[in-house]
Design a protein around this motif. Structure first.
Motif, PDB file in Angstrom:
ATOM      1  N   SER A  85       0.818  -1.360   0.095  1.00  0.00           N
ATOM      2  CA  SER A  85      -0.010  -0.052   0.126  1.00  0.00           C
ATOM      3  C   SER A  85       0.841   1.184  -0.038  1.00  0.00           C
ATOM      4  CB  SER A  85      -0.977  -0.043   1.131  1.00  0.00           C
ATOM      5  OG  SER A  85      -0.322   0.286   2.310  1.00  0.00           O
ATOM      6  N   GLY A  86       1.987   1.281   0.459  1.00  0.00           N
ATOM      7  CA  GLY A  86       2.912   2.272   0.444  1.00  0.00           C
ATOM      8  C   GLY A  86       2.977   3.071   1.902  1.00  0.00           C
ATOM      9  N   PHE A  87       2.253   2.378   2.903  1.00  0.00           N
ATOM     10  CA  PHE A  87       2.154   2.839   4.208  1.00  0.00           C
ATOM     11  C   PHE A  87       3.056   2.618   4.982  1.00  0.00           C
ATOM     12  CE2 PHE A  87      -0.443   4.500   7.485  1.00  0.00           C
ATOM     13  CZ  PHE A  87      -0.117   3.716   8.581  1.00  0.00           C
ATOM     14  N   ARG A  88       3.908   1.665   4.961  1.00  0.00           N
ATOM     15  CA  ARG A  88       5.040   1.101   5.773  1.00  0.00           C
ATOM     16  C   ARG A  88       6.313   1.370   4.873  1.00  0.00           C
ATOM     17  NH1 ARG A  88       0.860  -2.280   7.574  1.00  0.00           N
ATOM     18  NH2 ARG A  88       0.589  -1.756   9.945  1.00  0.00           N
ATOM     19  N   GLN A  89       7.401   1.787   5.162  1.00  0.00           N
ATOM     20  CA  GLN A  89       8.579   1.902   4.624  1.00  0.00           C
ATOM     21  C   GLN A  89       9.711   1.385   5.825  1.00  0.00           C
ATOM     22  OE1 GLN A  89       7.208   5.419   5.031  1.00  0.00           O
ATOM     23  NE2 GLN A  89       5.584   4.578   3.746  1.00  0.00           N
ATOM     24  N   TYR A  90      10.798   0.754   5.172  1.00  0.00           N
ATOM     25  CA  TYR A  90      11.793   0.184   5.960  1.00  0.00           C
ATOM     26  C   TYR A  90      13.103   0.773   5.289  1.00  0.00           C
ATOM     27  CZ  TYR A  90       7.798  -2.913   7.139  1.00  0.00           C
ATOM     28  OH  TYR A  90       6.483  -3.186   7.469  1.00  0.00           O
ATOM     29  N   TYR A  91      14.227   1.101   6.072  1.00  0.00           N
ATOM     30  CA  TYR A  91      15.247   1.608   5.893  1.00  0.00           C
ATOM     31  C   TYR A  91      16.531   0.666   6.556  1.00  0.00           C
ATOM     32  CZ  TYR A  91      12.640   5.272   3.958  1.00  0.00           C
ATOM     33  OH  TYR A  91      11.745   6.002   3.069  1.00  0.00           O
ATOM     34  N   ALA A  92      17.487   0.665   5.682  1.00  0.00           N
ATOM     35  CA  ALA A  92      18.810   0.258   6.521  1.00  0.00           C
ATOM     36  C   ALA A  92      19.376   1.455   7.282  1.00  0.00           C
ATOM     37  CB  ALA A  92      20.149   0.231   5.305  1.00  0.00           C
ATOM     38  N   ASP A  93      19.998   1.131   8.152  1.00  0.00           N
ATOM     39  CA  ASP A  93      20.786   2.124   9.049  1.00  0.00           C
ATOM     40  C   ASP A  93      21.585   3.017   8.496  1.00  0.00           C
ATOM     41  OD1 ASP A  93      20.885  -0.057  12.034  1.00  0.00           O
ATOM     42  OD2 ASP A  93      19.091   0.998  11.305  1.00  0.00           O
ATOM     43  N   SER A  94      22.125   2.886   7.369  1.00  0.00           N
ATOM     44  CA  SER A  94      23.311   3.405   6.724  1.00  0.00           C
ATOM     45  C   SER A  94      22.457   4.555   5.963  1.00  0.00           C
ATOM     46  CB  SER A  94      23.862   2.684   5.954  1.00  0.00           C
ATOM     47  OG  SER A  94      23.231   1.998   4.880  1.00  0.00           O
ATOM     48  N   VAL A  95      21.213   4.355   5.532  1.00  0.00           N
ATOM     49  CA  VAL A  95      20.566   5.450   4.866  1.00  0.00           C
ATOM     50  C   VAL A  95      19.476   6.039   5.160  1.00  0.00           C
ATOM     51  CG1 VAL A  95      20.995   3.978   2.561  1.00  0.00           C
ATOM     52  CG2 VAL A  95      18.795   3.866   3.632  1.00  0.00           C
ATOM     53  N   LYS A  96      18.967   5.656   6.600  1.00  0.00           N
ATOM     54  CA  LYS A  96      18.011   6.300   7.366  1.00  0.00           C
ATOM     55  C   LYS A  96      18.117   7.748   7.674  1.00  0.00           C
ATOM     56  CE  LYS A  96      16.392   3.395  10.308  1.00  0.00           C
ATOM     57  NZ  LYS A  96      16.214   2.430  11.248  1.00  0.00           N
ATOM     58  N   GLY A  97      17.331   8.675   7.282  1.00  0.00           N
ATOM     59  CA  GLY A  97      17.408   9.856   7.333  1.00  0.00           C
ATOM     60  C   GLY A  97      17.557  10.865   6.187  1.00  0.00           C
ATOM     61  N   ARG A  98      18.273  10.060   5.248  1.00  0.00           N
ATOM     62  CA  ARG A  98      18.962  10.429   3.880  1.00  0.00           C
ATOM     63  C   ARG A  98      17.938   9.998   2.622  1.00  0.00           C
ATOM     64  NH1 ARG A  98      23.753   9.004   2.355  1.00  0.00           N
ATOM     65  NH2 ARG A  98      23.853   7.216   3.386  1.00  0.00           N
ATOM     66  N   PHE A  99      17.511   8.838   2.597  1.00  0.00           N
ATOM     67  CA  PHE A  99      17.024   8.383   1.580  1.00  0.00           C
ATOM     68  C   PHE A  99      15.296   8.196   2.023  1.00  0.00           C
ATOM     69  CE2 PHE A  99      20.586   5.456  -0.378  1.00  0.00           C
ATOM     70  CZ  PHE A  99      21.364   6.680  -0.350  1.00  0.00           C
ATOM     71  N   THR A 100      14.527   8.369   1.057  1.00  0.00           N
ATOM     72  CA  THR A 100      13.326   8.100   1.082  1.00  0.00           C
ATOM     73  C   THR A 100      12.431   7.345  -0.007  1.00  0.00           C
ATOM     74  OG1 THR A 100      12.984  10.335   2.253  1.00  0.00           O
ATOM     75  CG2 THR A 100      10.992   9.288   1.378  1.00  0.00           C
ATOM     76  N   ILE A 101      11.851   5.942   0.342  1.00  0.00           N
ATOM     77  CA  ILE A 101      11.270   5.255  -0.538  1.00  0.00           C
ATOM     78  C   ILE A 101       9.788   5.519  -0.789  1.00  0.00           C
ATOM     79  CG2 ILE A 101      10.636   3.510   1.136  1.00  0.00           C
ATOM     80  CD1 ILE A 101      11.410   1.496  -1.125  1.00  0.00           C
ATOM     81  N   SER A 102       9.259   5.610  -2.015  1.00  0.00           N
ATOM     82  CA  SER A 102       7.920   5.881  -2.109  1.00  0.00           C
ATOM     83  C   SER A 102       7.297   4.998  -3.471  1.00  0.00           C
ATOM     84  CB  SER A 102       7.656   7.310  -2.387  1.00  0.00           C
ATOM     85  OG  SER A 102       8.256   7.773  -3.497  1.00  0.00           O
ATOM     86  N   ARG A 103       6.142   5.033  -3.548  1.00  0.00           N
ATOM     87  CA  ARG A 103       5.701   4.115  -4.762  1.00  0.00           C
ATOM     88  C   ARG A 103       4.277   5.019  -5.256  1.00  0.00           C
ATOM     89  NH1 ARG A 103       4.442  -1.674  -3.026  1.00  0.00           N
ATOM     90  NH2 ARG A 103       3.623  -1.853  -5.092  1.00  0.00           N
ATOM     91  N   ASP A 104       4.080   4.785  -6.526  1.00  0.00           N
ATOM     92  CA  ASP A 104       2.591   5.370  -6.935  1.00  0.00           C
ATOM     93  C   ASP A 104       2.158   4.155  -7.806  1.00  0.00           C
ATOM     94  OD1 ASP A 104       0.614   6.537  -8.370  1.00  0.00           O
ATOM     95  OD2 ASP A 104       1.862   8.167  -8.816  1.00  0.00           O
ATOM     96  N   ASN A 105       1.371   3.570  -7.038  1.00  0.00           N
ATOM     97  CA  ASN A 105       0.441   2.278  -7.660  1.00  0.00           C
ATOM     98  C   ASN A 105      -0.423   2.525  -8.930  1.00  0.00           C
ATOM     99  OD1 ASN A 105       1.606   0.645  -5.891  1.00  0.00           O
ATOM    100  ND2 ASN A 105      -0.206   0.457  -4.496  1.00  0.00           N
ATOM    101  N   ALA A 106      -0.680   3.835  -9.095  1.00  0.00           N
ATOM    102  CA  ALA A 106      -1.360   4.245 -10.326  1.00  0.00           C
ATOM    103  C   ALA A 106      -0.756   4.251 -11.534  1.00  0.00           C
ATOM    104  CB  ALA A 106      -2.048   5.560 -10.017  1.00  0.00           C
ATOM    105  N   LYS A 107       0.704   4.644 -11.304  1.00  0.00           N
ATOM    106  CA  LYS A 107       1.816   4.674 -12.164  1.00  0.00           C
ATOM    107  C   LYS A 107       2.652   3.451 -12.190  1.00  0.00           C
ATOM    108  CE  LYS A 107       2.005   9.735 -12.168  1.00  0.00           C
ATOM    109  NZ  LYS A 107       2.903  10.826 -12.058  1.00  0.00           N
ATOM    110  N   ASN A 108       2.478   2.560 -11.634  1.00  0.00           N
ATOM    111  CA  ASN A 108       3.253   1.420 -11.483  1.00  0.00           C
ATOM    112  C   ASN A 108       4.688   1.659 -11.408  1.00  0.00           C
ATOM    113  OD1 ASN A 108       0.626  -0.280 -11.843  1.00  0.00           O
ATOM    114  ND2 ASN A 108       1.689  -1.289 -13.824  1.00  0.00           N
ATOM    115  N   THR A 109       5.169   2.422 -10.406  1.00  0.00           N
ATOM    116  CA  THR A 109       6.512   3.067 -10.302  1.00  0.00           C
ATOM    117  C   THR A 109       6.576   2.952  -8.727  1.00  0.00           C
ATOM    118  OG1 THR A 109       6.102   4.137 -12.186  1.00  0.00           O
ATOM    119  CG2 THR A 109       8.119   4.618 -10.984  1.00  0.00           C
ATOM    120  N   MET A 110       7.983   2.691  -8.354  1.00  0.00           N
ATOM    121  CA  MET A 110       8.538   3.023  -7.002  1.00  0.00           C
ATOM    122  C   MET A 110       9.696   3.928  -7.413  1.00  0.00           C
ATOM    123  SD  MET A 110      10.279   0.214  -4.734  1.00  0.00           S
ATOM    124  CE  MET A 110      11.458  -0.192  -5.819  1.00  0.00           C
TER     125      MET A 110
END
Length: 125
Positions: free
Chosen positions: A54-79
């Motif tokens: 759903s895009g509701f939950r995100q998980y990050y490696a400690d090395s990128v937390k606070g710098r990287f952001t993951i997201s998705r748009d299911n209508a566009k089939n893209t992450m």
């Protein structure tokens, strides 16, 4: 089955930003949990970030937390993976992956059934 194609990699100076995209084929994108992994020469593939269906939950490696952001748009089939404050140690080939299991462990590469071909990210010091 789903096919994944990454884009957006390139060369950037330390402290800069890049946005990676992962385009998925097919109509079932929303049924897959998705993840980003990376691999640099001589190292094993490592988990970077993951996002649930759903895009509701995100998980990050400690090395990128606070710098990287993951997201998705299911209508566009893209992450996406927005990468800020890049460091030289972020240099790697970045892969997107799709997991269809009921309760996949998203930080583990073996949970993913489908992989893209990868996109190179190079951060100059």
């Amino acid at each position: 089955q789903v096919q994944l194609v990454e884009s957006g990699g390139g060369l950037v100076q330390a402290g800069g930003s890049l946005r990676l995209s992962c385009a998925a084929s097919g109509r079932t994108f929303s049924t897959y949990a998705m993840g980003w992994f990376r691999q640099s020469p001589g190292k094993e593939r490592e988990f970077v970030a993951a996002i649930d269906r759903s895009g509701f939950r995100q998980y990050y490696a400690d090395s990128v937390k606070g710098r990287f952001t993951i997201s998705r748009d299911n209508a566009k089939n893209t992450m996406y993976l927005q990468m800020n404050s890049l460091k030289a140690e972020d240099t790697a080939v970045y892969f997107c992956a799709a997991a269809r299991g009921l309760y996949p462990i998203l930080t583990v590469s073996t949970s993913y059934e489908y992989w893209g071909q990868g996109t190179q990210v190079t951060v100059s010091a």
